[in-house]
Enzyme design. Structure first.
Site, PDB file in Angstrom:
ATOM      1  N   GLU A  32       8.133  24.427 -11.134  1.00 67.18           N
ATOM      2  CA  GLU A  32       7.664  24.942  -9.858  1.00 67.18           C
ATOM      3  C   GLU A  32       8.366  26.203  -9.371  1.00 67.18           C
ATOM      4  O   GLU A  32       7.742  27.035  -8.717  1.00 67.18           O
ATOM      5  CB  GLU A  32       7.819  23.835  -8.795  1.00 67.18           C
ATOM      6  CG  GLU A  32       6.980  22.595  -9.043  1.00 67.18           C
ATOM      7  CD  GLU A  32       5.494  22.872  -8.917  1.00 67.18           C
ATOM      8  OE1 GLU A  32       5.081  23.590  -7.992  1.00 67.18           O
ATOM      9  OE2 GLU A  32       4.743  22.391  -9.790  1.00 67.18           O
TER      10      GLU A  32
ATOM     11  N   SER B 108      -3.686 -39.871   9.896  1.00 71.75           N
ATOM     12  CA  SER B 108      -2.603 -40.841  10.083  1.00 71.75           C
ATOM     13  C   SER B 108      -1.203 -40.258   9.955  1.00 71.75           C
ATOM     14  O   SER B 108      -0.227 -40.975  10.205  1.00 71.75           O
ATOM     15  CB  SER B 108      -2.769 -41.997   9.092  1.00 71.75           C
ATOM     16  OG  SER B 108      -3.901 -42.760   9.434  1.00 71.75           O
TER      17      SER B 108
END
Length: 846
Positions: free
Chosen positions: A101, A484
């Site tokens: 770059e 239950s």
């Protein structure tokens, strides 16, 4: 001659004049350019973004969620980024980006004039050749300006502003700081921002583990992240990677030999494998929700907090496997509901198949498939990815035709009874090459929670059959009647108010007034029988409805309601008799937590998914356990270093300041009674685990919901299975047949390498040998099978035997009847289980 002499001076004069004019024109144009440049500079210098803000760079970074063992569980972010200081980035990775770059980065002042001139000339020649690609000359500093301070519009004005800001930034910021901004901010494709995130996305590595060719590949991506994505275009990506490597050689960052070796290597990507990821989407979503409530949604997705959770990956994997198996076994037992649809398999079936909407989510390992042809022993199928496979008839024996929830057809005798050409089905690859198994999306669903009773740490959780994010969580959000399993809290109220596990309740017909305008409440047992004098223990172990309701009536519904609220099962339960049989609603998480508070000695706990949270700077901002550890640190450690006798060191301890929701004796008594449910009652099948366990089955009216809550001394598990739109699971389905197998399969693996630990016995409990039928001291005539060590509180009174009282031992003849519950809480196989009562000599108390 004289003319010649006259010409030379005139020529010289003309040359001087031309030079003077040229110099004057040059100066004039320079002045014009300077003035023009000044006005341009002045014009575009106004209202520029404040680059000083970069000094306080605080980018959006990824929030990371870790499991209890430190493995990565999930990530949340708007931009997948993990910040890393420049000093921690390998030099070769920096060099790769510089070579690709901005090789002159450390020498220019933010703008590389030579690079601009060189690129301009190259672009001019490119235009003359008709090339469409145009090179750029932006420096790394300019890219930082573009990414941080300006828009991405491609205009001359923006480029001028970019150059001005790049120059100014270079005067203020050190080069390394600019590079640090760039390497953490740059987008590198596939949702990855910055080199650390990209390293993980493409290679599943940290940046310091990357090799040279991997570093070079990352450096290719800023130019065109999508076009050069190695997963989409590996040829172009390799060409560009090798160009970066050559640039590194040219800039003397690496030797030519290193470059050649790197260029010869293929691109090798390594995304994280599916089997390396803990399937815990429901858990992660719950953590995300809790974080959002604590800090706000924006903070969760932007501020990069680090979260250590309570999840145990090993237990989570066991839980998911057991839960999926339980759901699938129920679904298969109730038959094959047929193909998802039908398409034309003679034409371009793959395209049509890909567009086919199943309307339901399914497991990632399954694929849509279409039946292309049938033979006697197999079906040829085409998959949506274009692959051709085979389903063997031998694997379809389960696919009996679904008629209704209680009825299926006969086992198929030929493949055409199951599949037809053009059928769209789901398949999963088997262990045999080219062979696939037929799959069916279960309609039933449910939730699972495993929690540590002493800490409240949730170690495993799933909220549904398909583990995918952003779904309805049936473990934390689904309010369902627990059947239950709710009886337990009625028995706690009884134990807190003067009753004992040996207290006798008359199990006989009763009619209770429910108030004005309401019919009398007349509970019945599942067997439609009544059992006469029944101890509380037997009532819970055998899940007797009448015993439970009579007990609640004697204790008082107010007290039962208070216990239900105190244990957090429901915040506002109705004061009705059916409350003790499970008419109120709760969640899997609430019920697991309530049972955990029984196992831990009656201490209040809050279910916890998060252990610790740290902010982006590593500071701890949340801790689950806020207790102070006394004597865990020393002001002067040196005085203890040379001590040879360990006893001389102070013993660190944590003060247990948890609130008591019930007294330790009551907590142990109910735990012991629930252990009896496994040893002798409706959950006897869980004895196959081979450990000391307790638990309670639960089934709602018409078998709409099935539950099981079970536990060892250090782990509590709650399982719920039912339909999202409530309907019956089948007239023969119960908590014991649907939910309990999930618990059994989970606990067998979870406790496989662990000792069988007895439940902790508080000093306020005493064990007394009694007749388990009468609840009184045994007599010389009491048979050994009826003698039982019962848990009493120290001040409980045990009655002497009354020789004249006649207790019929119906419990000892339970092979001819079933544990009772009009909510159908029973085990289908109880009739074939040896139900001999054994003397339960408690371990570790004598």
């Amino acid at each position: 001659m004289s003319d010649k002499k006259n010409v030379e001076p005139r020529l010289k004069t003309a040359v001087h004049k031309m030079i003077g004019v040229f110099v004057a024109l040059t100066i004039f144009f320079l002045v014009i350019i300077t003035v023009f440049g000044y006005f341009i500079f002045k014009k575009y210098s106004e209202n520029l973004p404040d680059y000083e803000q970069l000094k306080n760079y605080s980018p959006m970074i990824t929030t990371r969620i870790y499991s209890a063992d430190g493995s990565l569980l999930n990530e949340f972010s708007k931009e997948k980024r993990i910040f890393v200081p420049i000093k921690n980035i390998p030099q070769n990775l920096i060099n790769a980006f510089l070579a690709a770059e901005d090789s002159n980065f450390y020498n220019h002042s933010g703008i590389d004039v030579l690079a601009i001139f060189r690129t301009s000339v190259n672009n001019l020649f490119s235009m003359m050749r008709g090339d469409s690609g145009m090179g750029g000359a932006s420096t790394i500093t300019q890219q930082v300006v573009k990414n941080f301070l300006l828009t991405r519009e491609r205009t001359l004005q923006r480029k001028i502003k970019e150059a001005i800001l790049a120059f100014r930034i270079s005067q203020v910021f050190p080069k390394d700081q600019i590079l640090e901004l760039y390497l953490n901010q740059i987008y590198l494709g596939s949702g990855a921002y910055g080199v650390v995130a990209a390293s993980q996305v493409y290679f599943d590595k940290s940046v310091d583990e990357l090799n040279l060719e991997e570093m070079a590949l990352l450096a290719t991506l800023p130019k065109a992240p999508s076009k050069l994505d190695p997963r989409k275009n590996i040829t172009k990506a390799k060409e560009r990677r090798n160009w970066v490597i050559q640039r590194m050689v040219d800039e003397n960052f690496i030797s030519e030999e290193e470059g050649l070796q790197a260029m010869d290597k293929p691109i090798s990507l390594r995304p994280k494998k599916a089997d390396e990821i803990t399937r815990a989407s429901f858990f992660s979503d719950s953590v995300k929700k809790e974080l959002s409530e604590l800090y706000g949604s924006d903070s969760v997705f932007e501020n990069g907090i680090v979260v250590r959770t309570t999840l145990d990956p090993k237990l989570q994997d066991i839980a998911i496997t057991a839960f999926e198996k339980g759901i699938e076994e129920y679904d298969i037992k109730h038959g094959y509901r047929g193909a998802l649809g039908k398409i034309d398999s003679s034409g371009n079936w793959q395209e049509v198949l890909q567009k086919f909407d199943t309307k339901k989510i399914y497991k990632e390992t399954w694929q849509k498939s279409v039946v292309l042809s049938l033979s006697k022993d197999s079906a040829t199928v085409g998959l949506e990815n274009g692959e051709i496979g085979v389903i063997e008839f031998a694997s379809l024996k389960w696919a009996k035709k679904f008629i209704n929830v209680d009825r299926v057809g006969l086992a198929p005798k030929k493949i055409s009874e199951v599949l037809n050409v053009g059928d769209v089905v789901l398949t999963e690859k088997s262990n045999k090459e080219g062979i696939f198994n037929l799959k069916q999306i279960p309609e039933v669903n449910g939730g699972f929670v495993a929690i540590e009773p002493y800490t409240g740490r949730v170690v495993a959780m799933t909220g549904g059959y398909v583990d995918m994010p952003n779904q309805f969580n049936r473990a934390t959000q689904a309010m369902r009647q627990p059947g239950s399993t709710m009886k337990t809290f009625g028995y706690i109220a009884a134990l807190e108010n003067g009753m004992t596990p040996a207290t006798i309740i008359m199990d006989e017909e009763i009619s209770l007034n429910q108030g004005s305008g309401l019919p009398p409440y007349q509970p019945s047992n599942y067997s439609s029988e009544f059992y006469g004098p029944t101890t509380l223990r037997s009532g819970l172990e055998q899940s007797r409805n009448v015993t439970t309701v009579r007990m609640a009536d004697q204790v008082g519904l107010d007290k039962v309601v208070e216990v239900v609220k105190r244990f957090g099962v429901n915040d506002d339960p109705k004061k009705i008799y059916s409350l003790v049989l499970g008419s109120t609603e709760t969640t899997v998480m609430r019920l697991a937590t309530a049972y955990a508070m029984m196992v831990n000695g009656g201490k209040k706990i809050t279910p916890a998914l998060i252990e610790k949270i740290q902010d982006r700077d590593g500071h701890t901002i949340f801790r689950r356990d806020t207790r102070e550890c006394k004597k865990c640190s020393f002001e002067n450690l040196e005085e203890f270093v040379d001590k040879e006798i360990a006893q001389d060191l102070p013993m660190p301890y944590l003060n247990d300041d948890k609130e008591q929701v019930t007294d330790p004796a009551t907590a142990y008594q109910i735990t012991s009674m629930l252990q009896g449910v496994v040893d002798r009652g409706t959950a006897m099948r869980a004895r196959s685990i081979g450990k000391i366990l307790g638990g309670k089955t639960g089934t709602t009216n018409n078998s709409f919901d099935s539950w099981f809550v079970g536990f060892s001394a250090d782990l509590v598990v709650a399982v719920y299975i039912g339909f999202d739109n409530p309907r019956t699971l089948g007239s023969e389905e119960t908590g014991a047949s649907v939910a309990m197998p999930v618990f059994i399969n989970f606990m067998k693996d979870a406790l496989k390498d662990k000792p069988s630990t007895p439940f902790r016995i508080p000093s306020s409990v005493k064990f007394v040998k009694i007749d388990r039928i009468t609840g009184r001291y045994p007599t010389p005539a009491t048979s050994k099978e009826r003698i039982f060590f019962e848990a009493f509180k120290n001040d409980d009174e045990i009655l002497e035997a009354d020789e004249e009282e006649n207790f019929e031992d119906k419990t000892n003849n339970e092979n001819s009847s079933q544990p009772d519950d009009s909510n159908k809480d029973r085990d289908d196989n109880l009739n074939v289980i040896d139900r001999k009562i054994q003397e339960n000599d408690p371990k570790g108390i004598y």
